[in-house]
Design an enzyme around this catalytic site. Structure first.
Site, PDB file in Angstrom:
ATOM      1  N   HIS A   1     -27.276  -1.036  -9.035  1.00 22.25           N
ATOM      2  CA  HIS A   1     -26.867  -0.590  -7.394  1.00 22.25           C
ATOM      3  C   HIS A   1     -25.905  -1.451  -6.954  1.00 22.25           C
ATOM      4  O   HIS A   1     -25.833  -2.636  -7.355  1.00 22.25           O
ATOM      5  CB  HIS A   1     -28.241  -0.603  -6.504  1.00 22.25           C
ATOM      6  CG  HIS A   1     -29.018  -1.804  -6.349  1.00 22.25           C
ATOM      7  ND1 HIS A   1     -28.282  -2.709  -5.351  1.00 22.25           N
ATOM      8  CD2 HIS A   1     -29.896  -2.417  -6.964  1.00 22.25           C
ATOM      9  CE1 HIS A   1     -28.927  -4.028  -5.336  1.00 22.25           C
ATOM     10  NE2 HIS A   1     -29.935  -3.719  -6.340  1.00 22.25           N
TER      11      HIS A   1
ATOM     12  N   GLU B   1     -37.408  -2.308  -9.106  1.00 23.75           N
ATOM     13  CA  GLU B   1     -36.917  -3.700  -9.494  1.00 23.75           C
ATOM     14  C   GLU B   1     -38.274  -4.517  -9.827  1.00 23.75           C
ATOM     15  O   GLU B   1     -39.321  -4.003  -9.344  1.00 23.75           O
ATOM     16  CB  GLU B   1     -36.177  -4.339  -8.284  1.00 23.75           C
ATOM     17  CG  GLU B   1     -35.986  -5.916  -8.468  1.00 23.75           C
ATOM     18  CD  GLU B   1     -35.182  -6.186  -9.676  1.00 23.75           C
ATOM     19  OE1 GLU B   1     -35.390  -5.955 -10.753  1.00 23.75           O
ATOM     20  OE2 GLU B   1     -33.858  -6.751  -9.555  1.00 23.75           O
TER      21      GLU B   1
END
Length: 218
Positions: free
Chosen positions: A11, A84
Site C-alpha cells: 500500500h 498486516e
C-alpha cells in the site's frame, strides 16, 4: 491456460509510515502522498494484463488497490487473510519508543528473532495466513479456462512473510527478504512442477521511487 505469474503490491504511504510508526492491524488511511503514490503505481501496473485484484481489507491497502482497479476497470475483492502482521501493544509506536519500553524484546525483534511479546503475531502465523490466501486464488486461476495475472495488495511484513512461506521457508527463522517500500511491488513466476512452485522474478520495484514522491520502509 491458468496463471504463470502473480504481482504483490504494498500500500501507499500513511501518516504512521511518515512518522515511522508501527501500524500492524490498525486501520489507517493513506495520506496525500500515499494517494498520489497509488495513482502513479496504478499507471505502471496497467501495463500488465491483470485479471483479478485481491486486497487486504484494511483501508490503506484497499485504497491502493482501488487506484489500480480504477485504471484497469477491474473490481477489487477483499480478503482479511492479506492483513498486516499484528503487533499488539506495539502498534502506533516508533522503534525508539519500543526500545525504551521493551528493551530486551526490541533487541530480539531487530535481530530477526520473535520478540515473544503478548499480542505480537509471529511471522510464521502471519505468513501462513497470507500464503494460504494466495495459493487459494492461484489454484482457482490454474483451474480456469482463461489466462490470469493476479494482483495481491497487502502490507510490508505480510508480503515478506507470505512469500517466504510460498518459498517453503519459515519466516520466523528465515529473514533474508527486506520488506517492500510503500507502493513498491514484486513479481513471482509460477512453475507448477517445481518445488517450491514459486520463484521471485523481481522485488521492491517502482519506477517512480527515485522521483519526488516519498516512500517509507516502515
Amino acid at each position: 491456460m491458468g496463471v504463470n505469474r502473480i504481482l504483490l503490491l504494498r500500500h501507499g504511504q500513511t501518516a504512521n509510515n511518515a512518522q515511522l510508526r508501527i501500524q500492524g492491524t490498525q486501520d489507517t488511511p493513506l495520506n496525500d502522498v500515499g494517494f498520489e503514490q497509488a495513482r502513479q503505481v496504478a499507471r505502471e501496473l496497467n501495463s500488465f494484463a491483470i485479471t483479478r485484484i485481491i486486497s487486504s481489507d484494511l483501508q490503506r491497502a484497499l485504497s491502493t488497490a482501488q487506484a489500480v482497479g480504477d485504471i484497469t476497470g477491474l473490481a477489487v475483492e477483499t480478503d482479511q487473510r492479506l492483513r498486516e502482521r499484528g503487533y499488539g501493544m506495539w502498534e502506533g509506536m516508533t522503534s525508539a519508543e519500543i526500545h525504551a519500553a521493551y528493551p530486551q524484546a526490541w533487541e530480539k525483534w531487530r535481530a530477526g528473532i520473535e520478540p515473544d511479546v503478548a499480542g505480537v503475531q509471529t511471522r510464521d502465523a502471519n505468513g501462513l495466513s497470507v500464503a494460504q490466501a494466495i495459493e487459494e486464488y492461484v489454484q482457482w486461476a490454474q483451474a480456469d479456462d482463461e489466462d490470469h495475472i493476479l494482483l495481491f495488495v497487502s502490507h510490508g511484513s505480510a508480503i515478506v512473510n507470505g512469500v517466504t512461506k510460498l518459498m517453503g521457508q519459515n519466516p520466523s527463522e528465515w529473514t533474508m527478504l527486506h520488506g517492500p517500500d510503500n507502493c513498491h511491488w514484486a513479481e513471482l513466476v509460477i512453475r507448477p512442477n517445481s518445488h517450491p512452485q514459486y520463484r521471485v522474478k523481481s522485488w521492491n520495484r517502482w519506477k517512480f521511487s527515485a522521483g519526488t514522491l516519498v516512500s517509507s520502509s516502515q
